[in-house]
Design a protein around this motif. Sequence first.
Motif, PDB file in Angstrom:
ATOM      1  N   GLY A 179       0.792  -1.218   0.000  1.00 23.00           N
ATOM      2  CA  GLY A 179       0.000   0.000   0.000  1.00 23.00           C
ATOM      3  C   GLY A 179       0.825   1.269   0.000  1.00 23.00           C
ATOM      4  O   GLY A 179       1.990   1.279   0.434  1.00 23.00           O
ATOM      5  N   PRO A 180       0.242   2.365  -0.472  1.00 21.50           N
ATOM      6  CA  PRO A 180       0.966   3.645  -0.565  1.00 21.50           C
ATOM      7  C   PRO A 180       1.277   4.292   0.775  1.00 21.50           C
ATOM      8  O   PRO A 180       2.036   5.251   0.828  1.00 21.50           O
ATOM      9  N   ARG A 181       0.708   3.785   1.856  1.00 26.44           N
ATOM     10  CA  ARG A 181       1.068   4.316   3.177  1.00 26.44           C
ATOM     11  C   ARG A 181       2.428   3.814   3.642  1.00 26.44           C
ATOM     12  O   ARG A 181       3.038   4.396   4.527  1.00 26.44           O
ATOM     13  N   ARG A 182       2.886   2.703   3.017  1.00 21.51           N
ATOM     14  CA  ARG A 182       4.181   2.150   3.417  1.00 21.51           C
ATOM     15  C   ARG A 182       5.233   2.251   2.331  1.00 21.51           C
ATOM     16  O   ARG A 182       6.419   2.072   2.604  1.00 21.51           O
ATOM     17  N   LEU A 202       6.813  13.603  -0.785  1.00 15.69           N
ATOM     18  CA  LEU A 202       7.696  12.632  -0.131  1.00 15.69           C
ATOM     19  C   LEU A 202       7.671  12.803   1.379  1.00 15.69           C
ATOM     20  O   LEU A 202       7.539  11.821   2.127  1.00 15.69           O
ATOM     21  N   PHE A 203       7.764  14.023   1.855  1.00 15.44           N
ATOM     22  CA  PHE A 203       7.825  14.249   3.298  1.00 15.44           C
ATOM     23  C   PHE A 203       6.458  14.074   3.960  1.00 15.44           C
ATOM     24  O   PHE A 203       6.388  13.692   5.124  1.00 15.44           O
ATOM     25  N   ARG A 204       5.392  14.334   3.220  1.00 14.96           N
ATOM     26  CA  ARG A 204       4.060  14.006   3.760  1.00 14.96           C
ATOM     27  C   ARG A 204       3.927  12.506   3.944  1.00 14.96           C
ATOM     28  O   ARG A 204       3.356  12.039   4.948  1.00 14.96           O
ATOM     29  N   PHE A 205       4.428  11.743   2.998  1.00 11.29           N
ATOM     30  CA  PHE A 205       4.419  10.282   3.112  1.00 11.29           C
ATOM     31  C   PHE A 205       5.124   9.836   4.391  1.00 11.29           C
ATOM     32  O   PHE A 205       4.665   8.913   5.086  1.00 11.29           O
ATOM     33  N   VAL A 208       6.627  13.795   8.242  1.00 14.72           N
ATOM     34  CA  VAL A 208       7.558  14.734   8.852  1.00 14.72           C
ATOM     35  C   VAL A 208       7.247  16.122   8.282  1.00 14.72           C
ATOM     36  O   VAL A 208       6.384  16.269   7.415  1.00 14.72           O
ATOM     37  N   ALA A 209       7.949  17.128   8.761  1.00  9.79           N
ATOM     38  CA  ALA A 209       7.689  18.493   8.314  1.00  9.79           C
ATOM     39  C   ALA A 209       7.774  18.577   6.791  1.00  9.79           C
ATOM     40  O   ALA A 209       8.754  18.117   6.188  1.00  9.79           O
ATOM     41  N   HIS A 210       6.730  19.157   6.182  1.00  9.78           N
ATOM     42  CA  HIS A 210       6.713  19.270   4.725  1.00  9.78           C
ATOM     43  C   HIS A 210       6.287  20.673   4.284  1.00  9.78           C
ATOM     44  O   HIS A 210       5.801  20.867   3.177  1.00  9.78           O
ATOM     45  N   ASP A 211       6.461  21.640   5.162  1.00 11.30           N
ATOM     46  CA  ASP A 211       6.138  23.020   4.833  1.00 11.30           C
ATOM     47  C   ASP A 211       7.135  23.560   3.809  1.00 11.30           C
ATOM     48  O   ASP A 211       8.184  22.966   3.548  1.00 11.30           O
ATOM     49  N   ARG A 212       6.786  24.694   3.223  1.00 14.75           N
ATOM     50  CA  ARG A 212       7.610  25.278   2.158  1.00 14.75           C
ATOM     51  C   ARG A 212       9.047  25.547   2.622  1.00 14.75           C
ATOM     52  O   ARG A 212      10.006  25.260   1.897  1.00 14.75           O
TER      53      ARG A 212
END
Length: 272
Positions: A179-182, A202-205, A208-212
């Motif tokens: 699955g795409p969660r792993r 990638l970082f949302r996956f 972790v921090a994925h802000d600009r």
Amino acid sequence: MRPLLCFGTPKSGTTFLQMALNAHPEVSCPSEHQFQYLADRLGRLLSDYNDVLEGIDQRTARQGTHGFRQGDADGLLRGLVLAAARRGAGDRRPVWHGVNDNLILRDLPRYQRLFPEARFVAIVRDPRAVAVSAWHHNQRVEPGFAERGGTDIDGWAVRIARRWALDTRAELALQAEIGPRRMHICRYEDLVTDPLDAFGALFRFLEVAHDRATCEQVIAATRFDRFRGNAFFRKADVDGWQRELQAGTVTRMAEIAGDAMQRMGYPNAGSA
């Protein structure tokens, strides 16, 4: 410790991906490993040790031996991979302890079995670009490479298409299984041409921090011009293959790998 396994077909941008992961403040992913080197030797080591025990038993009370089994080698390999990930983080305390090894891709079922808690990140690049990049890399590091292989860049590209198709189908199959969660598959082209969105995904996956600001920090740390003096990084190129491969070669590559190319968003599989 949360393990992260990173890999891809060689010359797909795996070092670029590894550096980007390692540049994130919550992720550790040091330079490449070669775990197959350990895996090949662990089985032989335990088999040789069993022979030693058998010899001792024959010379002593002959009570029989209880030697190691193949599963024990797997357990040792898991421990070594985790130790490598932990050591690679140094003094950092990351959310994810990553390792980068392209050969993980050749034995995905084993690594999935050994690391049911891990997440997997693969990078994919247009196989035509992979072929050209690998050709020039091998020419640089192996004098006489073309002569020994009995081929030219176009023959080499057809070989790469076969390897790329096997690798990419394996990645897609694992993603479908776990699955795409792993498992996350990113495209090199997206990381180069649209890095904010691609690194954000990638970082949302990884949760972790994925802000600009974080993504821009990673982008700045991995800009191609930072590595221009290193011959390993030849070009951050997404379409240079069009100038180097013959039209017939491109068509043949599409015949071999077209299904996987379409699934990964390389729709112009049959034209240069």
